[in-house]
Design an enzyme around this catalytic site. Structure first.
Site, mmCIF file in Angstrom:
data_model
loop_
_atom_site.group_PDB
_atom_site.id
_atom_site.type_symbol
_atom_site.label_atom_id
_atom_site.label_comp_id
_atom_site.label_asym_id
_atom_site.label_seq_id
_atom_site.Cartn_x
_atom_site.Cartn_y
_atom_site.Cartn_z
ATOM 1 N N ARG A 65 0.852 -1.184 0.000
ATOM 2 C CA ARG A 65 0.000 0.000 0.000
ATOM 3 C C ARG A 65 0.893 1.241 0.000
ATOM 4 N NH1 ARG A 65 -3.830 3.204 3.062
ATOM 5 N NH2 ARG A 65 -5.811 3.005 1.989
ATOM 6 N N HIS A 66 0.374 2.348 -0.552
ATOM 7 C CA HIS A 66 1.163 3.582 -0.541
ATOM 8 C C HIS A 66 1.470 4.004 0.899
ATOM 9 C CE1 HIS A 66 -2.345 5.745 0.832
ATOM 10 N NE2 HIS A 66 -3.051 5.091 -0.077
ATOM 11 N N GLY A 67 2.470 4.859 1.061
ATOM 12 C CA GLY A 67 2.855 5.307 2.402
ATOM 13 C C GLY A 67 1.910 6.370 2.954
ATOM 14 N N ARG A 113 -0.051 9.523 3.897
ATOM 15 C CA ARG A 113 -0.422 10.600 2.976
ATOM 16 C C ARG A 113 -1.320 11.623 3.662
ATOM 17 N NH1 ARG A 113 -5.793 10.012 2.089
ATOM 18 N NH2 ARG A 113 -6.691 7.924 1.946
ATOM 19 N N SER A 162 5.167 6.575 -4.051
ATOM 20 C CA SER A 162 5.576 5.508 -3.133
ATOM 21 C C SER A 162 6.528 4.550 -3.833
ATOM 22 C CB SER A 162 4.356 4.719 -2.634
ATOM 23 O OG SER A 162 3.562 5.498 -1.795
#
Ligand SMILES: *[C@@H]1O[C@H](CO)[C@@H](O)[C@H](O)[C@H]1NC(C)=O
EC number: 3.1.3.62
Length: 293
Positions: free
Chosen positions: A88-90, A92, A184
């Site tokens: 998953r993206h970091g 935010r 990311s």
């Protein structure tokens, strides 16, 4: 940009945390965090996919890049390994939609009638400087880049043979086109670069041996493209029946009642949609809070 936002954070975290705790206690019987408690850690297990890495794995607070694994794993074996990681993206910022909901919620607090007689939480939230701007729209923050760099370093330390220099050009990164995901992926590759070239500044991702991350929305955002999912689920009122039933059901009414009492606003001014905005808010704050320590 974060630096400008920082000064508001210490004051803002506490009331938002208490509100989130009021929400969560309705679901999970968790008590309000006491004074001095590390608020983020008390609440973090309840944020699902928004839980910080360091809350899921407290060892990271000691050493964010040290690998921890079963020493027997793969030791002395001759097993071919292919690693597939869905990342998953970091961390935010909230999205524009979430920011809008938060502003609406705050507007509600500012216009409520019974201003005196009690809730410090409501008063603090009404006064709280909402420092989010529309431009932030779910973008990755610096901590999010760090999340990804450290994740890359941990993976590389965990599977040293797989992440050897010779294998670097066999690495493939696929990302959705969302800016936070593209960013990311780039941060992940920069973390790996640090692994191979400690101390050297990483080049642009397009100049790396493994090539830049490839954008593939059909794969990574299948929910926007898969016809079967769209017709059978997303546009199918029967399939979504339980979602609506939950939003309007007795459990949700209990939560709304509790939050309305905490904030001293009329219960009919709240709904599942606007109080849900408190979740991303608090998960973002509890993550960004780290920047202050
Ligand atoms: C809609 O959802 C219901 C319940 O899950 C399912 O039985 C039905 O087949 C779905 N309809 C379509 C058109 O897929």
């Amino acid at each position: 940009m974060l630096r400008g936002a920082r000064s508001h954070l210490p004051a803002s975290v506490a009331p938002a945390a208490v509100l989130a705790a009021a929400l969560l206690s309705s679901f999970a019987r968790c008590s309000l965090p006491g004074r001095g408690d590390p608020v983020a850690s008390v609440l973090s297990p309840y944020f699902g996919t928004k839980t910080r890495y360091e809350d899921a794995n407290p060892w990271l607070l000691v050493d964010p890049v040290a690998p921890r694994r079963d020493p027997e794993l793969l030791a002395g074996t001759c097993t071919p390994v292919q690693l597939v990681a869905l990342i998953r993206h970091g961390t935010r910022y909230p999205t524009t939609k979430q920011i809008r909901k938060l502003k609406q919620l705050q507007g509600l607090l500012q216009t409520r009638e019974s201003r005196d007689g009690g809730s410090q939480v409501a008063a603090a939230l009404a006064e709280w400087p909402l420092w989010y701007g529309d431009w932030m729209d779910g973008q990755l923050v610096e901590k999010g880049r760090q999340d990804m760099r450290q994740l890359a370093l941990r993976l590389a330390a965990l599977f040293p043979d797989l992440f050897s220099r010779e294998n670097y050009d066999r690495l493939r990164l696929i990302t959705s086109s969302k800016h936070r995901c593209v960013d990311s992926s780039a941060a992940f590759l920069q973390g790996l670069w640090q692994h191979y070239h400690p101390g050297l500044p990483p080049p642009d991702v397009s100049d790396m041996e493994c090539g830049p991350p490839r954008i593939n929305d059909k794969l990574m955002r299948f929910f926007d493209h898969c016809e079967k999912f769209l017709t059978d689920v997303e546009r199918n009122e029967t399939a979504l029946y339980h979602v609506e039933a939950f939003k309007t059901g007795p459990e949700m009414q209990k939560v709304l009642k509790k939050v309305a009492a905490t904030l001293q606003v009329p219960m009919n001014s709240l709904n599942a949609g606007n109080i849900h905005a408190v979740f991303p808010l608090h998960s973002v704050l509890s993550s960004l809070e780290v920047l202050n320590v």
